[in-house]
Motif scaffolding. Structure first.
Motif, PDB file in Angstrom:
ATOM      1  N   LYS A 137       0.831  -1.208   0.000  1.00  0.00           N
ATOM      2  CA  LYS A 137       0.000   0.000   0.000  1.00  0.00           C
ATOM      3  C   LYS A 137       0.864   1.256   0.000  1.00  0.00           C
ATOM      4  O   LYS A 137       0.549   2.244  -0.666  1.00  0.00           O
ATOM      5  N   GLU A 138       1.949   1.216   0.752  1.00  0.00           N
ATOM      6  CA  GLU A 138       2.858   2.358   0.797  1.00  0.00           C
ATOM      7  C   GLU A 138       3.502   2.585  -0.573  1.00  0.00           C
ATOM      8  O   GLU A 138       3.647   3.716  -1.025  1.00  0.00           O
ATOM      9  N   ILE A 139       3.869   1.505  -1.251  1.00  0.00           N
ATOM     10  CA  ILE A 139       4.441   1.616  -2.601  1.00  0.00           C
ATOM     11  C   ILE A 139       3.430   2.262  -3.541  1.00  0.00           C
ATOM     12  O   ILE A 139       3.773   3.156  -4.328  1.00  0.00           O
ATOM     13  N   GLU A 140       2.170   1.811  -3.462  1.00  0.00           N
ATOM     14  CA  GLU A 140       1.130   2.390  -4.323  1.00  0.00           C
ATOM     15  C   GLU A 140       0.950   3.879  -4.035  1.00  0.00           C
ATOM     16  O   GLU A 140       0.812   4.684  -4.963  1.00  0.00           O
ATOM     17  N   ARG A 141       0.950   4.245  -2.764  1.00  0.00           N
ATOM     18  CA  ARG A 141       0.808   5.656  -2.388  1.00  0.00           C
ATOM     19  C   ARG A 141       1.966   6.475  -2.939  1.00  0.00           C
ATOM     20  O   ARG A 141       1.777   7.557  -3.521  1.00  0.00           O
ATOM     21  N   LEU A 142       3.174   5.966  -2.779  1.00  0.00           N
ATOM     22  CA  LEU A 142       4.349   6.689  -3.267  1.00  0.00           C
ATOM     23  C   LEU A 142       4.349   6.778  -4.790  1.00  0.00           C
ATOM     24  O   LEU A 142       4.770   7.797  -5.357  1.00  0.00           O
ATOM     25  N   GLN A 143       3.865   5.729  -5.468  1.00  0.00           N
ATOM     26  CA  GLN A 143       3.797   5.770  -6.926  1.00  0.00           C
ATOM     27  C   GLN A 143       2.824   6.854  -7.374  1.00  0.00           C
ATOM     28  O   GLN A 143       3.080   7.569  -8.342  1.00  0.00           O
ATOM     29  N   ARG A 144       1.697   7.003  -6.663  1.00  0.00           N
ATOM     30  CA  ARG A 144       0.752   8.081  -6.988  1.00  0.00           C
ATOM     31  C   ARG A 144       1.415   9.451  -6.796  1.00  0.00           C
ATOM     32  O   ARG A 144       1.207  10.376  -7.591  1.00  0.00           O
ATOM     33  N   GLU A 145       2.211   9.586  -5.744  1.00  0.00           N
ATOM     34  CA  GLU A 145       2.925  10.852  -5.505  1.00  0.00           C
ATOM     35  C   GLU A 145       3.916  11.130  -6.632  1.00  0.00           C
ATOM     36  O   GLU A 145       4.036  12.259  -7.101  1.00  0.00           O
ATOM     37  N   ILE A 146       4.622  10.105  -7.064  1.00  0.00           N
ATOM     38  CA  ILE A 146       5.572  10.272  -8.180  1.00  0.00           C
ATOM     39  C   ILE A 146       4.831  10.726  -9.429  1.00  0.00           C
ATOM     40  O   ILE A 146       5.256  11.673 -10.112  1.00  0.00           O
ATOM     41  N   ASP A 147       3.718  10.061  -9.721  1.00  0.00           N
ATOM     42  CA  ASP A 147       2.932  10.423 -10.907  1.00  0.00           C
ATOM     43  C   ASP A 147       2.420  11.864 -10.804  1.00  0.00           C
ATOM     44  O   ASP A 147       2.410  12.605 -11.791  1.00  0.00           O
ATOM     45  N   ARG A 148       2.019  12.276  -9.614  1.00  0.00           N
ATOM     46  CA  ARG A 148       1.523  13.634  -9.404  1.00  0.00           C
ATOM     47  C   ARG A 148       2.638  14.656  -9.696  1.00  0.00           C
ATOM     48  O   ARG A 148       2.429  15.652 -10.383  1.00  0.00           O
ATOM     49  N   HIS A 149       3.836  14.365  -9.178  1.00  0.00           N
ATOM     50  CA  HIS A 149       4.961  15.279  -9.409  1.00  0.00           C
ATOM     51  C   HIS A 149       5.369  15.300 -10.882  1.00  0.00           C
ATOM     52  O   HIS A 149       5.713  16.371 -11.419  1.00  0.00           O
ATOM     53  N   LYS A 150       5.327  14.148 -11.540  1.00  0.00           N
ATOM     54  CA  LYS A 150       5.646  14.113 -12.975  1.00  0.00           C
ATOM     55  C   LYS A 150       4.641  14.960 -13.755  1.00  0.00           C
ATOM     56  O   LYS A 150       4.998  15.646 -14.706  1.00  0.00           O
ATOM     57  N   GLY A 151       3.369  14.883 -13.326  1.00  0.00           N
ATOM     58  CA  GLY A 151       2.342  15.706 -13.967  1.00  0.00           C
ATOM     59  C   GLY A 151       2.631  17.184 -13.797  1.00  0.00           C
ATOM     60  O   GLY A 151       2.448  17.983 -14.736  1.00  0.00           O
ATOM     61  N   LYS A 152       3.086  17.587 -12.625  1.00  0.00           N
ATOM     62  CA  LYS A 152       3.431  18.992 -12.391  1.00  0.00           C
ATOM     63  C   LYS A 152       4.594  19.426 -13.286  1.00  0.00           C
ATOM     64  O   LYS A 152       4.604  20.534 -13.823  1.00  0.00           O
ATOM     65  N   ILE A 153       5.577  18.536 -13.427  1.00  0.00           N
ATOM     66  CA  ILE A 153       6.735  18.844 -14.282  1.00  0.00           C
ATOM     67  C   ILE A 153       6.280  18.995 -15.728  1.00  0.00           C
ATOM     68  O   ILE A 153       6.683  19.931 -16.431  1.00  0.00           O
ATOM     69  N   ARG A 154       5.395  18.088 -16.195  1.00  0.00           N
ATOM     70  CA  ARG A 154       4.885  18.183 -17.568  1.00  0.00           C
ATOM     71  C   ARG A 154       4.128  19.492 -17.777  1.00  0.00           C
ATOM     72  O   ARG A 154       4.264  20.155 -18.802  1.00  0.00           O
ATOM     73  N   LYS A 155       3.354  19.853 -16.766  1.00  0.00           N
ATOM     74  CA  LYS A 155       2.588  21.103 -16.855  1.00  0.00           C
ATOM     75  C   LYS A 155       3.512  22.312 -16.939  1.00  0.00           C
ATOM     76  O   LYS A 155       3.289  23.242 -17.712  1.00  0.00           O
ATOM     77  N   LEU A 156       4.589  22.285 -16.136  1.00  0.00           N
ATOM     78  CA  LEU A 156       5.568  23.389 -16.170  1.00  0.00           C
ATOM     79  C   LEU A 156       6.255  23.465 -17.534  1.00  0.00           C
ATOM     80  O   LEU A 156       6.481  24.554 -18.052  1.00  0.00           O
ATOM     81  N   LYS A 157       6.586  22.303 -18.111  1.00  0.00           N
ATOM     82  CA  LYS A 157       7.227  22.295 -19.435  1.00  0.00           C
ATOM     83  C   LYS A 157       6.254  22.794 -20.489  1.00  0.00           C
ATOM     84  O   LYS A 157       6.627  23.496 -21.428  1.00  0.00           O
ATOM     85  N   HIS A 158       4.983  22.431 -20.331  1.00  0.00           N
ATOM     86  CA  HIS A 158       3.965  22.842 -21.288  1.00  0.00           C
ATOM     87  C   HIS A 158       3.707  24.348 -21.210  1.00  0.00           C
ATOM     88  O   HIS A 158       3.429  25.000 -22.225  1.00  0.00           O
ATOM     89  N   ASP A 159       3.817  24.916 -20.005  1.00  0.00           N
ATOM     90  CA  ASP A 159       3.601  26.352 -19.806  1.00  0.00           C
ATOM     91  C   ASP A 159       4.726  27.189 -20.388  1.00  0.00           C
ATOM     92  O   ASP A 159       4.539  28.383 -20.659  1.00  0.00           O
ATOM     93  N   ASP A 160       5.911  26.595 -20.598  1.00  0.00           N
ATOM     94  CA  ASP A 160       7.053  27.366 -21.128  1.00  0.00           C
ATOM     95  C   ASP A 160       6.852  27.774 -22.513  1.00  0.00           C
ATOM     96  O   ASP A 160       6.441  27.917 -23.408  1.00  0.00           O
TER      97      ASP A 160
END
Length: 116
Positions: A93-116
Motif C-alpha cells: 500500500k505504501e508503494i502504491e501511495r508513493l507511486q501516486r505521488e511520483i505520478d503527481r509530481h511528474k504531472g506537475k513537471i509536464r505542466k511546467l514544461k507545457h507552460d514554457d
C-alpha cells in the motif's frame, strides 16, 4: 554496537528470540527425562507425581505435554506468518501511495514544461 542507538529497544528485540530459545530448551531437555511417561528420569527431577509413578497415566501426561508444545509452536508460527503478511500488505500500500505521488509530481513537471 547493535543496541547503541537510543531508538532501539533491546528488550523488545530480544523478547521473541528468548521465548523461542526457552521453548526449544524445554523440548530438548526432555531427553534428560528418560523415556517419557516411564517414571523419574535421569535429569534429577521427576517431573511430578504422575510421571514418577509411570505407567499409562505418565505416558498420557507426557503425550499431552508434547501436544501442548507442538500446538503452541504452530500457533506462534501462524502468528508470525500473519504478522509478515500484514507487513507485506502495508508495504504494498505504501508503494502504491508513493507511486501516486511520483505520478503527481511528474504531472506537475509536464505542466511546467507545457507552460514554457
Amino acid at each position: 554496537m547493535l543496541f547503541s542507538h537510543p531508538g532501539v529497544n533491546m528488550a523488545r528485540f530480544l523478547r521473541p528470540n528468548v521465548r523461542g530459545f526457552i521453548s526449544s530448551q524445554l523440548r530438548m531437555s526432555s531427553d534428560q527425562l528418560g523415556e517419557l511417561g516411564k517414571g523419574a528420569g535421569k535429569g534429577g527431577g521427576g517431573g511430578g507425581s504422575i510421571r514418577e509413578a509411570g505407567g499409562a497415566m505418565g505416558k498420557k501426561q507426557a503425550a499431552e505435554e508434547e501436544m501442548y508444545f507442538k500446538r503452541k509452536e504452530q500457533e506462534q508460527l501462524a502468528a508470525l506468518k500473519q504478522h509478515h503478511q500484514e507487513e507485506i500488505d502495508h508495504h504494498k500500500k505504501e508503494i502504491e501511495r508513493l507511486q501516486r505521488e511520483i505520478d503527481r509530481h511528474k504531472g506537475k513537471i509536464r505542466k511546467l514544461k507545457h507552460d514554457d
